[in-house]
Scaffold this motif. Structure first.
Motif, PDB file in Angstrom:
ATOM      1  N   HIS A   1       6.659 -82.302   4.344  1.00  0.00           N
ATOM      2  CA  HIS A   1       7.925 -81.587   4.221  1.00  0.00           C
ATOM      3  C   HIS A   1       9.082 -82.551   3.980  1.00  0.00           C
ATOM      4  O   HIS A   1       9.982 -82.270   3.196  1.00  0.00           O
ATOM      5  CB  HIS A   1       8.181 -80.731   5.456  1.00  0.00           C
TER       6      HIS A   1
ATOM      7  N   ARG B   1       9.137 -83.511   0.455  1.00  0.00           N
ATOM      8  CA  ARG B   1       9.549 -82.451  -0.475  1.00  0.00           C
ATOM      9  C   ARG B   1      11.052 -82.397  -0.680  1.00  0.00           C
ATOM     10  O   ARG B   1      11.504 -82.003  -1.748  1.00  0.00           O
ATOM     11  CB  ARG B   1       9.115 -81.096   0.086  1.00  0.00           C
ATOM     12  N   THR B   2      11.778 -82.767   0.351  1.00  0.00           N
ATOM     13  CA  THR B   2      13.227 -82.647   0.240  1.00  0.00           C
ATOM     14  C   THR B   2      13.786 -83.520  -0.884  1.00  0.00           C
ATOM     15  O   THR B   2      14.409 -83.000  -1.808  1.00  0.00           O
ATOM     16  CB  THR B   2      13.876 -82.956   1.600  1.00  0.00           C
TER      17      THR B   2
ATOM     18  N   THR C   1      12.574 -82.317  -4.258  1.00  0.00           N
ATOM     19  CA  THR C   1      13.274 -81.142  -4.776  1.00  0.00           C
ATOM     20  C   THR C   1      14.487 -81.573  -5.602  1.00  0.00           C
ATOM     21  O   THR C   1      14.733 -81.056  -6.690  1.00  0.00           O
ATOM     22  CB  THR C   1      13.722 -80.244  -3.615  1.00  0.00           C
TER      23      THR C   1
ATOM     24  N   THR D   1       4.601 -83.236  -6.905  1.00  0.00           N
ATOM     25  CA  THR D   1       4.716 -81.921  -6.275  1.00  0.00           C
ATOM     26  C   THR D   1       3.332 -81.306  -6.047  1.00  0.00           C
ATOM     27  O   THR D   1       3.020 -80.839  -4.949  1.00  0.00           O
ATOM     28  CB  THR D   1       5.519 -80.967  -7.187  1.00  0.00           C
TER      29      THR D   1
ATOM     30  N   ASN E   1       1.546 -80.416  -2.508  1.00  0.00           N
ATOM     31  CA  ASN E   1       1.049 -79.060  -2.246  1.00  0.00           C
ATOM     32  C   ASN E   1      -0.423 -79.086  -1.867  1.00  0.00           C
ATOM     33  O   ASN E   1      -0.850 -78.400  -0.935  1.00  0.00           O
ATOM     34  CB  ASN E   1       1.232 -78.172  -3.473  1.00  0.00           C
TER      35      ASN E   1
ATOM     36  N   LYS F   1      -3.830 -77.730   5.985  1.00  0.00           N
ATOM     37  CA  LYS F   1      -3.807 -76.403   6.621  1.00  0.00           C
ATOM     38  C   LYS F   1      -5.210 -75.835   6.743  1.00  0.00           C
ATOM     39  O   LYS F   1      -5.553 -75.229   7.751  1.00  0.00           O
ATOM     40  CB  LYS F   1      -2.945 -75.447   5.807  1.00  0.00           C
TER      41      LYS F   1
END
Lengths: 128, 733
Positions: B265, B268-269, B272, B308, B312, B319
């Motif tokens: 996470h 990702r910032t 982005t 990206t 992912n 997960k």
């Protein structure tokens, strides 16, 4: 020419804010950007935006909390809300929807299609 | 053979037999007249004179007349364990001692080995880190080791012979597992002990995580492996469950997964911003940029896209491993999904000048799956196949029946997977080589994720590859046999079985049929239908002729051949109804109607009403005072009719007063009179079958439908007669 839509935009990351502003400003949106939930709550009483665009994970006051506080303002009870977040698992999206959000835009988003994505969400929900 | 040695009172060897000679390795004359001590190691040798002397003076025995294990010494100095028995005798007034010796080296070694095995087993059983619980075939606990005592807080004596392992499990988990297994194995697994051992019983490996509940009610996760304990003939004598506490492992996994999640996470910032900024520049201002700058920006944008995807994928994988990737399981059609996957990937394939071809050998392949995730599986396999295909090549996607399920396969005609890479193919970040990585793109996580998703669907993934010929990746998913089983246990409503493999059509049929006041179960396969038919009594079956695991007409023949289902009314609903009607002409009694798809609602409703009317269970009154005959008739007619039994004229009259019967079976010799007395009252009421010990006279047989004599009538005749009468009646409205 479509009507310019005013967006109350809350995002703590300045770079992402800059990208979003650039991505939307020439596309018929006017952004009122806030760096925190607190700033949004301070500005909100004097605003009647067409849409609220919210980051989820923010220090101090997070997106969902900001939303519930904004909803306490009578003139913002029905304003459409879209979350922008990297947390887009089905159950998370359900939670946002339960919080009256119209939709979610996943991060990282595509800056070139962002305007279209937002319009699509607004249209899908019946142009509220 | 035993060695025998005779010594005198001084300990001198007098005689010894050849066996003793061999045993100690001496020649006979080497020991003759020598002291027996020479055959003993120290300290026994030293002590022997004293011992012998002691016995001769005091009479205290140590060996004599007793026998014991001692150590012998051979000529070469080596020692061996032996069994020694000594007896005393007198020869010519002289005291002599006879020793019988036996080499017990072998026995000792066997004993030692057994001891070692026993000790090893005991050490394993005593292991405090594993719970080891064995049960008999019915589930009663037979042993409960120390580890289990420590982990669970129950002393063994409270468990052994007292209860089944259910007491240390979460009840909901057992119920859930039983359901899963029922689906997986295509047969009913009762929630209970079977949920633990159903797989082991079939010789399948069963290792999975369970929740254990301690005596104090606290819970912890265990990895439990269950195996059968088999007797000499391979018969199952019981079950063994070995569990290890995985609380710590879970904790570490959670920390790892939280770390990965946080890092991803955090990554990702900034990503982005980078991606957004590049995309805007490229989208809006590319034309104003110098060529070189534009190329650099393109490169940056392409790599931010790749980053990206990578993030992912890492998040997905993490997960999945942490069990936090959400699966939205539904009944979906694997064949349809394959078609959609093809459409989704057509653009990518065209870009690489590769043609995608779909080969669906089944029309419907119902599986329980997350649609989105399965599309992801297909996409991963298809994009891999496209990547490794030559330009102008073909990638074939197929869905076929495979064993008890379906197999989807993606075949390319590329170079094949390099031999040395095959063992690592499903590992993370595995790609054939680094130069290929650059040439082919991709994160190196795709197959790893694909495998995890397939396995999460209780499926298996594999591949076949031949260098220079191509590669097939395939995954198998279990067929979803039973789409829906009504939970309503009310027995008053008629139960209808719908056998239809397309979940959407099945649902439409359910919706059409339910308003008729019936309960519906839906099977997607013949196997599913069989298991439901074995479980419930159905009034009617709706049957699709194209089933994934059987030809519908063959299945119909099978049903007709089985006495339990021979009479089951069937409405065939199929695109092939016409064909079936021809093949089955003449079976008008039980095949109520053949309805061509698409189904006209009115036609179906008519057929349903007809079938339900026709299949209203006939009600028979059986007047009989012999309990054995009552029992036989009950068993014969079970499930087909409603039976009321009375043992007297009085009872029969009471029943006839307020009920209408479709048939009366009448015995003549009853305790309170002859059944003949009822004939007048029954006249015109319903058909009558006399079933009695004596053949009635003509005057009586003329008044009834049929008269049968007990000793002369087989069960089959009786059943046939009753059925015939009831069907004749049904045919006349």
């Amino acid at each position: 020419m479509k009507k310019v839509l005013q967006i109350l935009y809350v995002e703590d990351e300045p770079d992402i804010r800059a990208v979003t502003e650039l991505a939307l400003e020439d596309e018929g949106f006017e952004l009122i950007s806030c760096a925190s939930g607190r700033e949004a709550l301070d500005k909100a009483p004097g605003l009647k935006p067409d849409l609220i665009l919210l980051d989820v994970m923010m220090p101090d006051i997070d997106g969902p909390t900001t939303l519930s506080k904004l909803r306490e303002l009578p003139h913002l009870t029905d304003t459409p809300v879209i979350f922008m977040t990297a947390k887009v698992q089905a159950s998370e999206v359900e939670q946002y929807k339960a919080m009256t959000a119209l939709g979610v835009i996943g991060k990282p988003f595509d800056a070139m299609t962002l305007a279209g994505d937002i319009r699509a969400i607004l249209e899908r929900s019946g142009g509220r | 053979m035993d060695g025998i040695i005779v010594i005198d009172a001084q300990g001198r060897i007098q005689t010894l037999n050849p066996a003793a000679v061999t045993l100690f390795g001496y020649a006979p004359d080497e020991v003759q007249g020598k002291n027996i001590k020479m055959l003993m190691p120290e300290p026994y040798a030293r002590e022997h004179d004293g011992y012998l002397h002691n016995y001769l003076t005091t009479g205290v025995k140590k060996v004599i007349g007793i026998g014991r294990e001692v150590t012998g010494k051979r000529k070469d100095g080596s020692t061996f364990p032996m069994e020694l028995a000594v007896s005393e005798m007198e020869v010519n007034g002289e005291r002599m001692f006879t020793g019988i010796v036996r080499d017990i080296t072998e026995r000792k070694r066997a004993e030692d080995e057994l001891q070692a095995v026993t000790a090893l087993r005991q050490a394993m059983l005593d292991s405090a880190n594993f719970s080891i619980i064995s049960t008999d075939t019915a589930g009663m606990i037979q042993s409960f080791n120390r580890g289990a005592e420590r982990m669970l807080g129950y002393p063994a004596e409270e468990m052994v012979g007292q209860c089944t392992p259910a007491i240390i499990h979460d009840l909901d988990e057992i119920i859930k597992r039983a359901k899963e297994l029922s689906n997986e194995l295509g047969e009913v697994v009762e929630p209970g002990f079977e949920a633990f051992v159903a797989k082991a019983r079939k010789g399948m490996p069963d290792e999975r995580e369970w929740t254990y509940v301690r005596k104090d009610g606290t819970r912890f996760p265990v990895l439990l492996s269950i195996t059968t304990v088999r007797g000499a003939e391979g018969n199952i004598r019981g079950f063994l469950g070995i569990g290890s506490d995985i609380t710590e492992r879970r904790k570490v996994e959670r920390m790892k997964s939280e770390f990965i999640s946080t890092v991803s996470h955090e990554l990702r910032t900034p990503l982005t911003s980078i991606r957004g900024a590049l995309s805007l520049v490229m989208g809006k201002a590319a034309q104003q940029l110098p060529e070189k700058a534009r190329r650099m920006l393109e490169l940056a944008e392409r790599n931010s896209e790749r980053l990206t995807l990578l993030i992912n994928d890492i998040l997905d994988l993490e997960k999945i491993e942490a069990g936090r990737l959400e699966f939205n399981f539904k009944i979906v059609d694997l064949a349809t999904l394959a078609g959609r996957a093809l459409e989704d990937n057509e653009g990518y394939a065209t870009e690489h000048q590769v043609q995608l071809v779909l080969d669906r050998q089944v029309t419907h392949a119902p599986v329980r799956a997350d649609e989105h995730r399965l599309l992801q599986v297909f996409s991963n396999l298809i994009s891999n196949a496209v990547k490794y295909s030559p330009r102008g090549g073909r990638v074939e996607i197929s869905v076929v029946v495979h064993g008890d399920g379906f197999r989807a396969a993606v075949r390319d005609h590329g170079a094949g997977i390099p031999e040395e890479f095959r063992s690592r193919i499903f590992q993370r970040f595995a790609q054939a080589d680094s130069s290929n990585t650059r040439a082919k793109g991709g994160t190196g996580l795709g197959l790893s994720i694909t495998k995890a998703i397939v396995e999460h669907h209780e499926g298996r993934i594999g591949y076949e590859s031949e260098t220079g010929v191509g590669t097939i990746f395939h995954f198998e998913l279990p067929a979803w046999h039973v789409l829906q089983e009504a939970t309503d246990q009310a027995t008053t409503s008629a139960r209808v079985l719908i056998c239809e493999d397309n979940p959407d059509v099945a649902q439409i049929l359910v919706n059409m049929v339910t308003p008729e006041g019936v309960i519906c179960d839906t099977a997607a396969t013949a196997a599913g239908a069989r298991s439901l038919l074995a479980k419930h009594a159905y009034r009617l079956m709706l049957l699709d002729l194209t089933l994934p695991d059987a030809d519908g007409l063959t299945f119909l023949h099978e049903l007709r051949g089985d006495s339990a289902t021979a009479q089951l009314p069937v409405i065939v609903i199929s695109g092939r109804a016409h064909e079936g009607r021809v093949a089955f002409s003449g079976d008008a009694v039980t095949v109520v109607d053949w309805i061509q798809k698409p189904v006209e609602r009115e036609r179906l409703e008519r057929a349903l009403k007809e079938a339900l009317r026709r299949t209203k269970r006939p009600h028979i009154l059986h007047v009989e005072d012999d309990p054995d005959i009552v029992q036989i008739v009950r068993v014969l007619l079970e499930g087909m009719i409603d039976l009321t039994c009375v043992d007297s004229l009085r009872g029969a009259r009471q029943q006839l007063a307020d009920k209408i019967f479709d048939l009366v079976i009448l015995d003549l010799g009853l305790a309170d009179g002859s059944g003949v007395e009822l004939l007048d009252e029954l006249k015109g009421h319903c058909p009558i079958v006399i079933f009695s010990a004596q053949a009635p006279d003509r005057a009586i047989t003329e008044q009834v439908t049929v008269a049968l004599t007990k000793s002369k009538t087989s069960n089959k005749q009786l059943l046939g007669t009753i059925k015939e009468i009831l069907q004749l009646k049904a045919a006349v409205p």
